[in-house]
Design a protein around this motif. Structure first.
Motif, PDB file in Angstrom:
ATOM      1  N   LEU A   5       0.808  -1.213   0.000  1.00  0.00           N
ATOM      2  CA  LEU A   5       0.000   0.000   0.000  1.00  0.00           C
ATOM      3  C   LEU A   5       0.848   1.273   0.000  1.00  0.00           C
ATOM      4  O   LEU A   5       0.445   2.279  -0.572  1.00  0.00           O
ATOM      5  N   LYS A   6       1.995   1.227   0.637  1.00  0.00           N
ATOM      6  CA  LYS A   6       2.835   2.419   0.740  1.00  0.00           C
ATOM      7  C   LYS A   6       3.259   2.960  -0.638  1.00  0.00           C
ATOM      8  O   LYS A   6       3.062   4.150  -0.916  1.00  0.00           O
ATOM      9  N   PRO A   7       3.798   2.131  -1.534  1.00  0.00           N
ATOM     10  CA  PRO A   7       4.140   2.661  -2.862  1.00  0.00           C
ATOM     11  C   PRO A   7       2.912   3.118  -3.651  1.00  0.00           C
ATOM     12  O   PRO A   7       2.983   4.090  -4.399  1.00  0.00           O
ATOM     13  N   LEU A   8       1.782   2.438  -3.454  1.00  0.00           N
ATOM     14  CA  LEU A   8       0.564   2.831  -4.148  1.00  0.00           C
ATOM     15  C   LEU A   8       0.101   4.212  -3.695  1.00  0.00           C
ATOM     16  O   LEU A   8      -0.298   5.048  -4.506  1.00  0.00           O
ATOM     17  N   VAL A   9       0.184   4.468  -2.402  1.00  0.00           N
ATOM     18  CA  VAL A   9      -0.201   5.778  -1.881  1.00  0.00           C
ATOM     19  C   VAL A   9       0.717   6.858  -2.444  1.00  0.00           C
ATOM     20  O   VAL A   9       0.251   7.936  -2.847  1.00  0.00           O
ATOM     21  N   PHE A  10       2.012   6.597  -2.494  1.00  0.00           N
ATOM     22  CA  PHE A  10       2.939   7.574  -3.057  1.00  0.00           C
ATOM     23  C   PHE A  10       2.640   7.843  -4.523  1.00  0.00           C
ATOM     24  O   PHE A  10       2.719   8.982  -4.990  1.00  0.00           O
ATOM     25  N   LEU A  11       2.288   6.813  -5.285  1.00  0.00           N
ATOM     26  CA  LEU A  11       1.943   7.008  -6.689  1.00  0.00           C
ATOM     27  C   LEU A  11       0.666   7.832  -6.839  1.00  0.00           C
ATOM     28  O   LEU A  11       0.583   8.704  -7.704  1.00  0.00           O
ATOM     29  N   LEU A  12      -0.325   7.567  -6.004  1.00  0.00           N
ATOM     30  CA  LEU A  12      -1.573   8.315  -6.092  1.00  0.00           C
ATOM     31  C   LEU A  12      -1.382   9.774  -5.700  1.00  0.00           C
ATOM     32  O   LEU A  12      -1.934  10.675  -6.325  1.00  0.00           O
ATOM     33  N   VAL A  13      -0.599  10.015  -4.655  1.00  0.00           N
ATOM     34  CA  VAL A  13      -0.323  11.394  -4.247  1.00  0.00           C
ATOM     35  C   VAL A  13       0.473  12.102  -5.341  1.00  0.00           C
ATOM     36  O   VAL A  13       0.207  13.268  -5.667  1.00  0.00           O
ATOM     37  N   GLY A  14       1.426  11.397  -5.922  1.00  0.00           N
ATOM     38  CA  GLY A  14       2.201  11.985  -7.015  1.00  0.00           C
ATOM     39  C   GLY A  14       1.332  12.334  -8.203  1.00  0.00           C
ATOM     40  O   GLY A  14       1.504  13.382  -8.834  1.00  0.00           O
ATOM     41  N   ALA A  15       0.384  11.467  -8.530  1.00  0.00           N
ATOM     42  CA  ALA A  15      -0.530  11.750  -9.640  1.00  0.00           C
ATOM     43  C   ALA A  15      -1.445  12.925  -9.318  1.00  0.00           C
ATOM     44  O   ALA A  15      -1.782  13.721 -10.200  1.00  0.00           O
ATOM     45  N   ALA A  16      -1.845  13.051  -8.063  1.00  0.00           N
ATOM     46  CA  ALA A  16      -2.702  14.164  -7.675  1.00  0.00           C
ATOM     47  C   ALA A  16      -1.949  15.489  -7.727  1.00  0.00           C
ATOM     48  O   ALA A  16      -2.547  16.547  -7.946  1.00  0.00           O
ATOM     49  N   LEU A  17      -0.646  15.438  -7.526  1.00  0.00           N
ATOM     50  CA  LEU A  17       0.148  16.671  -7.518  1.00  0.00           C
ATOM     51  C   LEU A  17       0.733  17.023  -8.886  1.00  0.00           C
ATOM     52  O   LEU A  17       1.476  17.993  -8.995  1.00  0.00           O
ATOM     53  N   LEU A  18       0.401  16.270  -9.916  1.00  0.00           N
ATOM     54  CA  LEU A  18       0.943  16.553 -11.247  1.00  0.00           C
ATOM     55  C   LEU A  18       0.615  17.957 -11.751  1.00  0.00           C
ATOM     56  O   LEU A  18       1.503  18.614 -12.304  1.00  0.00           O
ATOM     57  N   PRO A  19      -0.619  18.462 -11.585  1.00  0.00           N
ATOM     58  CA  PRO A  19      -0.861  19.834 -12.045  1.00  0.00           C
ATOM     59  C   PRO A  19       0.016  20.863 -11.333  1.00  0.00           C
ATOM     60  O   PRO A  19       0.489  21.816 -11.953  1.00  0.00           O
ATOM     61  N   LEU A  20       0.254  20.653 -10.046  1.00  0.00           N
ATOM     62  CA  LEU A  20       1.109  21.573  -9.307  1.00  0.00           C
ATOM     63  C   LEU A  20       2.555  21.482  -9.793  1.00  0.00           C
ATOM     64  O   LEU A  20       3.225  22.500  -9.958  1.00  0.00           O
ATOM     65  N   GLN A  21       3.018  20.274 -10.063  1.00  0.00           N
ATOM     66  CA  GLN A  21       4.377  20.105 -10.585  1.00  0.00           C
ATOM     67  C   GLN A  21       4.507  20.748 -11.960  1.00  0.00           C
ATOM     68  O   GLN A  21       5.516  21.388 -12.276  1.00  0.00           O
ATOM     69  N   PHE A  22       3.475  20.589 -12.782  1.00  0.00           N
ATOM     70  CA  PHE A  22       3.492  21.213 -14.106  1.00  0.00           C
ATOM     71  C   PHE A  22       3.552  22.727 -13.992  1.00  0.00           C
ATOM     72  O   PHE A  22       4.316  23.387 -14.701  1.00  0.00           O
ATOM     73  N   ALA A  23       2.755  23.304 -13.106  1.00  0.00           N
ATOM     74  CA  ALA A  23       2.716  24.756 -12.963  1.00  0.00           C
ATOM     75  C   ALA A  23       4.046  25.307 -12.451  1.00  0.00           C
ATOM     76  O   ALA A  23       4.505  26.352 -12.923  1.00  0.00           O
ATOM     77  N   THR A  24       4.674  24.617 -11.501  1.00  0.00           N
ATOM     78  CA  THR A  24       5.962  25.105 -11.000  1.00  0.00           C
ATOM     79  C   THR A  24       7.048  24.990 -12.073  1.00  0.00           C
ATOM     80  O   THR A  24       7.889  25.876 -12.194  1.00  0.00           O
ATOM     81  N   THR A  25       6.997  23.924 -12.861  1.00  0.00           N
ATOM     82  CA  THR A  25       7.959  23.789 -13.960  1.00  0.00           C
ATOM     83  C   THR A  25       7.740  24.889 -14.989  1.00  0.00           C
ATOM     84  O   THR A  25       8.703  25.470 -15.508  1.00  0.00           O
ATOM     85  N   ILE A  55       0.941  34.588 -14.604  1.00  0.00           N
ATOM     86  CA  ILE A  55      -0.195  33.700 -14.874  1.00  0.00           C
ATOM     87  C   ILE A  55       0.072  32.319 -14.271  1.00  0.00           C
ATOM     88  O   ILE A  55      -0.817  31.715 -13.670  1.00  0.00           O
ATOM     89  N   ALA A  56       1.292  31.816 -14.417  1.00  0.00           N
ATOM     90  CA  ALA A  56       1.633  30.515 -13.835  1.00  0.00           C
ATOM     91  C   ALA A  56       1.547  30.567 -12.306  1.00  0.00           C
ATOM     92  O   ALA A  56       1.060  29.619 -11.677  1.00  0.00           O
ATOM     93  N   LEU A  57       1.984  31.667 -11.700  1.00  0.00           N
ATOM     94  CA  LEU A  57       1.883  31.804 -10.244  1.00  0.00           C
ATOM     95  C   LEU A  57       0.435  31.855  -9.778  1.00  0.00           C
ATOM     96  O   LEU A  57       0.088  31.282  -8.747  1.00  0.00           O
ATOM     97  N   VAL A  58      -0.420  32.525 -10.532  1.00  0.00           N
ATOM     98  CA  VAL A  58      -1.840  32.579 -10.187  1.00  0.00           C
ATOM     99  C   VAL A  58      -2.452  31.184 -10.286  1.00  0.00           C
ATOM    100  O   VAL A  58      -3.275  30.794  -9.456  1.00  0.00           O
ATOM    101  N   PHE A  59      -2.019  30.414 -11.274  1.00  0.00           N
ATOM    102  CA  PHE A  59      -2.502  29.040 -11.421  1.00  0.00           C
ATOM    103  C   PHE A  59      -2.076  28.194 -10.219  1.00  0.00           C
ATOM    104  O   PHE A  59      -2.878  27.424  -9.675  1.00  0.00           O
TER     105      PHE A  59
END
Length: 95
Positions: A5-25, A55-59
């Motif tokens: 379950l631990k790696p699965l939780v990390f993968l799900l959290v990582g997938a949920a944070l993809l928009p934030l990672q995209f915006a910071t990049t 605009i990226a910061l506002v996002f």
């Protein structure tokens, strides 16, 4: 089971944070382009790149606010359902 379950939780959290990672990049990319335009002395490109960086910061700020509101709604429903919290809908009338 817990080890799986631990790696699965990390993968799900990582997938949920993809928009934030995209915006910071995107923000870092735009700031790099603004620095390059400043080195060239191109004032028009500097203003365009800084506007796109804003605009990226506002996002990013919008994503953070959305996450906080979602967390608040989740906690409010939990408090309203659980009778051990005072003030909730399931709380005893005398307390």
């Amino acid at each position: 089971m817990k080890d799986r379950l631990k790696p699965l939780v990390f993968l799900l959290v990582g997938a949920a944070l993809l928009p934030l990672q995209f915006a910071t990049t995107l923000f870092h990319f735009r700031m790099g382009r603004a620095k390059a335009a400043r080195a060239r002395g191109d004032k028009g490109a500097i203003s365009i790149e800084l506007a796109l960086a804003v605009i990226a910061l506002v996002f990013i700020a919008g994503l953070v606010v959305f996450a906080l509101v979602a967390l608040k709604d989740k906690v409010v429903t939990k408090v309203n359902q659980d009778p051990k919290y005072t003030g909730g809908a399931g709380a005893p009338a005398g307390s």
